[in-house]
Design a protein around this motif. Structure first.
Motif, PDB file in Angstrom:
ATOM      1  N   THR A 139       0.835  -1.027  -0.060  1.00 30.94           N
ATOM      2  CA  THR A 139      -0.051   0.048   0.128  1.00 30.94           C
ATOM      3  C   THR A 139       1.002   1.358  -0.116  1.00 30.94           C
ATOM      4  N   ASP A 140       0.253   2.343  -0.461  1.00 31.22           N
ATOM      5  CA  ASP A 140       1.032   3.555  -0.240  1.00 31.22           C
ATOM      6  C   ASP A 140       1.538   3.958   0.860  1.00 31.22           C
ATOM      7  N   GLU A 141       0.719   3.666   2.111  1.00 35.53           N
ATOM      8  CA  GLU A 141       1.041   4.149   3.513  1.00 35.53           C
ATOM      9  C   GLU A 141       2.463   3.274   3.994  1.00 35.53           C
ATOM     10  N   GLN A 142       2.401   2.079   3.292  1.00 33.80           N
ATOM     11  CA  GLN A 142       3.723   1.228   3.896  1.00 33.80           C
ATOM     12  C   GLN A 142       4.911   1.792   3.207  1.00 33.80           C
ATOM     13  N   LEU A 143       4.983   2.460   2.062  1.00 34.91           N
ATOM     14  CA  LEU A 143       5.980   3.288   1.423  1.00 34.91           C
ATOM     15  C   LEU A 143       6.255   4.876   1.852  1.00 34.91           C
ATOM     16  N   GLU A 144       5.378   5.187   2.716  1.00 32.38           N
ATOM     17  CA  GLU A 144       5.360   6.468   3.233  1.00 32.38           C
ATOM     18  C   GLU A 144       6.343   6.799   4.144  1.00 32.38           C
ATOM     19  N   PRO A 145       7.372   7.603   3.748  1.00 39.11           N
ATOM     20  CA  PRO A 145       8.738   7.808   4.777  1.00 39.11           C
ATOM     21  C   PRO A 145       8.125   8.445   6.074  1.00 39.11           C
ATOM     22  N   GLY A 146       9.004   8.335   7.079  1.00 39.15           N
ATOM     23  CA  GLY A 146       8.940   9.183   8.150  1.00 39.15           C
ATOM     24  C   GLY A 146       9.326  10.453   8.370  1.00 39.15           C
ATOM     25  N   ALA A 147       9.318  10.825   9.375  1.00 43.75           N
ATOM     26  CA  ALA A 147       9.599  12.542   9.299  1.00 43.75           C
ATOM     27  C   ALA A 147      10.982  12.945   9.563  1.00 43.75           C
ATOM     28  N   SER A 148      12.001  11.863   9.653  1.00 38.48           N
ATOM     29  CA  SER A 148      13.300  12.162   9.601  1.00 38.48           C
ATOM     30  C   SER A 148      14.041  11.870   8.343  1.00 38.48           C
ATOM     31  N   CYS A 149      13.046  11.396   7.286  1.00 38.53           N
ATOM     32  CA  CYS A 149      13.579  11.167   5.993  1.00 38.53           C
ATOM     33  C   CYS A 149      13.305  12.607   5.254  1.00 38.53           C
ATOM     34  N   LEU A 150      14.607  13.280   4.921  1.00 39.27           N
ATOM     35  CA  LEU A 150      14.752  14.483   4.306  1.00 39.27           C
ATOM     36  C   LEU A 150      14.756  14.383   2.855  1.00 39.27           C
ATOM     37  N   THR A 151      13.978  15.284   2.265  1.00 36.20           N
ATOM     38  CA  THR A 151      14.275  15.250   0.759  1.00 36.20           C
ATOM     39  C   THR A 151      15.728  15.793   0.415  1.00 36.20           C
ATOM     40  N   LEU A 152      16.159  15.366  -0.745  1.00 41.12           N
ATOM     41  CA  LEU A 152      17.613  15.614  -1.141  1.00 41.12           C
ATOM     42  C   LEU A 152      17.058  16.644  -2.208  1.00 41.12           C
ATOM     43  N   ALA A 153      17.609  17.854  -2.077  1.00 38.29           N
ATOM     44  CA  ALA A 153      17.559  18.892  -3.188  1.00 38.29           C
ATOM     45  C   ALA A 153      18.595  18.626  -4.154  1.00 38.29           C
ATOM     46  N   GLU A 154      17.864  18.430  -5.395  1.00 41.88           N
ATOM     47  CA  GLU A 154      18.775  18.077  -6.630  1.00 41.88           C
ATOM     48  C   GLU A 154      18.824  19.231  -7.425  1.00 41.88           C
ATOM     49  N   HIS A 155      20.209  19.535  -7.984  1.00 37.04           N
ATOM     50  CA  HIS A 155      20.381  20.766  -8.757  1.00 37.04           C
ATOM     51  C   HIS A 155      20.762  20.421 -10.124  1.00 37.04           C
ATOM     52  N   PRO A 156      20.227  21.136 -10.977  1.00 36.74           N
ATOM     53  CA  PRO A 156      20.574  20.728 -12.430  1.00 36.74           C
ATOM     54  C   PRO A 156      22.013  20.784 -12.797  1.00 36.74           C
ATOM     55  N   LEU A 157      22.610  19.532 -13.548  1.00 34.61           N
ATOM     56  CA  LEU A 157      24.010  19.575 -13.901  1.00 34.61           C
ATOM     57  C   LEU A 157      24.318  20.752 -14.400  1.00 34.61           C
ATOM     58  N   GLU A 158      23.616  21.639 -15.220  1.00 32.65           N
ATOM     59  CA  GLU A 158      24.101  22.699 -15.860  1.00 32.65           C
ATOM     60  C   GLU A 158      24.580  23.795 -14.949  1.00 32.65           C
ATOM     61  N   LYS A 159      24.679  23.780 -13.800  1.00 26.45           N
ATOM     62  CA  LYS A 159      25.126  24.437 -12.826  1.00 26.45           C
ATOM     63  C   LYS A 159      26.635  24.299 -12.652  1.00 26.45           C
ATOM     64  N   ARG A 160      27.019  23.245 -13.003  1.00 23.99           N
ATOM     65  CA  ARG A 160      28.569  23.041 -13.030  1.00 23.99           C
ATOM     66  C   ARG A 160      29.235  23.369 -14.612  1.00 23.99           C
ATOM     67  N   VAL A 161      30.029  24.230 -14.664  1.00 20.48           N
ATOM     68  CA  VAL A 161      30.455  24.636 -15.895  1.00 20.48           C
ATOM     69  C   VAL A 161      31.371  23.654 -16.874  1.00 20.48           C
ATOM     70  N   ASP A 162      32.271  22.890 -15.931  1.00 19.69           N
ATOM     71  CA  ASP A 162      32.783  21.690 -16.717  1.00 19.69           C
ATOM     72  C   ASP A 162      33.048  20.588 -15.599  1.00 19.69           C
ATOM     73  N   THR A 163      32.604  19.406 -16.205  1.00 23.46           N
ATOM     74  CA  THR A 163      32.747  18.311 -14.862  1.00 23.46           C
ATOM     75  C   THR A 163      33.954  17.266 -15.543  1.00 23.46           C
ATOM     76  N   SER A 164      34.678  17.461 -16.569  1.00 25.54           N
ATOM     77  CA  SER A 164      35.546  16.768 -17.120  1.00 25.54           C
ATOM     78  C   SER A 164      36.712  16.669 -16.227  1.00 25.54           C
ATOM     79  N   GLY A 165      37.038  17.669 -15.608  1.00 26.16           N
ATOM     80  CA  GLY A 165      38.281  17.348 -14.656  1.00 26.16           C
ATOM     81  C   GLY A 165      38.138  16.670 -13.271  1.00 26.16           C
ATOM     82  N   TRP A 166      37.013  16.085 -12.926  1.00 31.58           N
ATOM     83  CA  TRP A 166      36.501  15.614 -11.873  1.00 31.58           C
ATOM     84  C   TRP A 166      36.478  14.208 -12.162  1.00 31.58           C
ATOM     85  N   VAL A 167      36.562  13.954 -13.368  1.00 26.43           N
ATOM     86  CA  VAL A 167      36.676  12.376 -13.857  1.00 26.43           C
ATOM     87  C   VAL A 167      37.972  11.530 -13.662  1.00 26.43           C
TER      88      VAL A 167
END
Length: 318
Positions: free
Chosen positions: A187-215
């Protein structure tokens, strides 16, 4: 018992019975059945996780339907930890530690034919886990860049009910094992997270100018990179870039985070059971960053990856 010396096949062969049914299916077919079960089978249950002599118990709810796959995991002892993810993407978590198994955009499917390039596969026989008959598949690495596995697959559904991870010295590093499992709609209730489960804010990858140097300049053969993402766990927390790599079974994740003004960090090598963490400081255009490799791979492999970071310029967008 973790820390003991165990033969990969000797761990279970005394309890295994080879049957004509087992012989009729090869290891690749069993692995494909495991993949199919993950995307098609709904279940709930409890499992034990063991590494380096430390045990933890967990509850999990896994719903597979026309809308995709939704999972909720809750640690039942020790520090409260919880996460919820949909189609492999984390929706919320109590901490970054709670999602140490987070795969990001790493390949969600397993290709048995491809895996046989990196592992020798063998059907060992049958036994029981969580009061259900299972078939045991051995996966022995063909190189020094990954560990060996024993996978215990439910005969009826193909679901993974137990796994053992073993190093090159035949030492057991990790045990994952269901103690009970029920196959039923959730059921949906069984999959409902508790209060301590914090949403992870995701930022578009476009905010990073260049990622090639981190590979990293070197990745073990067979490992495929997922898409890099930038996330924060809470408001006012620093952004952390992560990128998952997987050969379809073994995995590691690269984390890159800014050190900030006056922040101190040292290069690190640590291991707990099968999980190794290697950190390296990066100085990019006068700004300090910490790059960390975390995953279930041999320490020498992780160190080689970390040593290969190009120190060419790359920058974070403000």
């Amino acid at each position: 018992m973790v820390g003991c010396r165990c033969s990969l096949s000797g761990l279970t062969l005394a309890a295994l019975l080879i049957s004509p049914l087992v012989q009729a299916r090869d290891a690749g077919q069993w692995l494909q059945g495991m993949v199919d079960a993950s995307g098609q089978q709904s279940y709930s249950g409890s499992f034990v996780y063991e590494r380096s002599g430390s045990f933890s118990t967990h509850h999990i709810w896994h719903r597979a339907d026309g809308d995709g796959v939704t999972e909720r995991m809750l640690r039942a002892d020790g520090e409260p930890q919880e996460w919820v993810r949909r189609d492999g993407q984390i929706q919320c978590a109590s901490s970054f530690a709670a999602v140490s198994g987070w795969r990001g955009e790493a390949p969600a499917t397993l290709n048995p034919a491809q895996l046989q390039r990196w592992y020798a596969l063998e059907v060992l026989g049958t036994t029981r886990v969580a009061d259900r008959p299972v078939t045991v598949i051995a996966m022995k690495p063909r190189d020094a860049f990954r560990y060996a596995y024993e996978l215990y697959l439910d005969d009826q559904t193909g679901m993974l009910l137990k796994s053992l991870l073993i190093n090159e010295r035949n030492v057991l590093l990790e045990r994952f094992q269901f103690t009970d499992v029920q196959f039923a709609e959730l059921t949906d209730e069984q999959l409902e997270p508790g209060a301590s489960c914090l949403t992870l804010a995701e930022h578009p990858l476009e905010k990073r100018v260049d990622t090639s140097g981190w590979v990293p300049g070197w990745i073990p053969p067979g490992f495929v990179a997922g898409d890099p993402v930038v996330r924060t766990l809470a408001v006012n927390e620093p952004q952390v870039m992560s990128q998952a790599f997987s050969d379809g079974l073994a995995r590691f994740t690269l984390f890159v985070e800014p050190l900030g003004d006056g922040a101190l960090a040292e290069d690190l090598l640590a291991q707990l059971g099968p999980t190794v963490a290697v950190s390296r400081r990066l100085q990019v255009e006068g700004v300090g960053y910490l790059a960390t490799i975390v995953g279930e791979i041999p320490p020498a492999t992780a160190e080689r990856i970390a040593a290969s970071f190009p120190f060419a310029t790359a920058e974070m967008a403000q």
